[in-house]
Design a protein around this motif. Structure first.
Motif, mmCIF file in Angstrom:
data_model
loop_
_atom_site.group_PDB
_atom_site.id
_atom_site.type_symbol
_atom_site.label_atom_id
_atom_site.label_comp_id
_atom_site.label_asym_id
_atom_site.label_seq_id
_atom_site.Cartn_x
_atom_site.Cartn_y
_atom_site.Cartn_z
ATOM 1 N N TYR A 54 0.811 -1.211 0.000
ATOM 2 C CA TYR A 54 0.000 0.000 0.000
ATOM 3 C C TYR A 54 0.850 1.270 0.000
ATOM 4 N N GLY A 103 -3.617 0.837 -7.607
ATOM 5 C CA GLY A 103 -3.116 0.954 -6.246
ATOM 6 C C GLY A 103 -2.985 2.390 -5.789
ATOM 7 N N ASN A 133 -2.747 -2.740 -4.647
ATOM 8 C CA ASN A 133 -3.620 -2.698 -3.476
ATOM 9 C C ASN A 133 -4.944 -2.086 -3.880
ATOM 10 N N MET A 177 -6.901 -6.882 -1.980
ATOM 11 C CA MET A 177 -6.462 -7.130 -3.350
ATOM 12 C C MET A 177 -6.381 -8.605 -3.734
#
Length: 187
Positions: A54, A103, A133, A177
């Motif tokens: 992340y 992400g 993510n 995810m």
């Protein structure tokens, strides 16, 4: 013997500490995170590990210093996001490709460390897809578009940086995810 006794009575070459759920959670940093981490660092080299891509290592390092008074160098932080640049198989899948990235903007740096041609925000222009993510910025429609793109072009590699299926939230399990990557994989 408790953990404190074990740490002080055994010789360690290094410590590897998980980030999420150990140093912090959705409720914030644990009350003893700073004290404990500094104590480990005084005993032996101490590293952080996370399978959550992340945030990039610089963001993790800065955030730990600012919010928990934990000082750690970027090169002492290991993230699953590093696999994009350092895993030989993944590197070969990304080499010289134009990559669509799903992400958090902070985690884009993991992709930029890889040997890519470039990244695109247009899914139709991508010849590789990275699922780093899932954030509030993303939507089910975006995931459906990724599944459709992967179905239309099976030669387009889809790489997931974090295989976790769920995390524990205040109201139960929350899909992350890896959960969505599983749907893409079943295309």
């Amino acid at each position: 013997m408790n953990l404190n006794e074990l740490i002080h009575s055994t010789s360690f070459n290094a410590f590897l500490v998980d980030v999420a759920g150990v140093l912090f959670s959705k409720k914030g940093y644990t009350s003893i995170a700073s004290t404990c981490f500094k104590e480990l660092q005084a005993i032996s080299p101490t590293f952080l590990a996370t399978n959550n891509s992340y945030a990039y290592t610089s963001t993790i390092s800065e955030t730990l210093l600012k919010n928990a008074d934990i000082q750690i160098a970027e090169d002492a932080i290991f993230s699953s996001g590093h696999g994009l640049a350092h895993d030989p198989h993944i590197r070969s899948l990304l080499k010289e490709k134009c990559v669509y990235f799903l992400g958090n903007p902070s985690s884009l740096h993991y992709l930029l460390d890889a040997p890519i041609k470039g990244h695109t925000e247009n899914l139709d222009n991508a010849n590789a897809i990275v699922l780093a993510n899932y954030t509030d910025l993303n939507s089910e429609a975006e995931l459906t578009a990724i599944i459709n793109r992967a179905t239309q072009d099976p030669s387009c590699p889809v790489i997931c940086c974090n295989p976790d299926q769920h995390i524990l939230g205040e109201s139960g399990l929350i899909p992350v995810m890896g959960h969505y990557a599983t749907h893409v994989e079943k295309r």
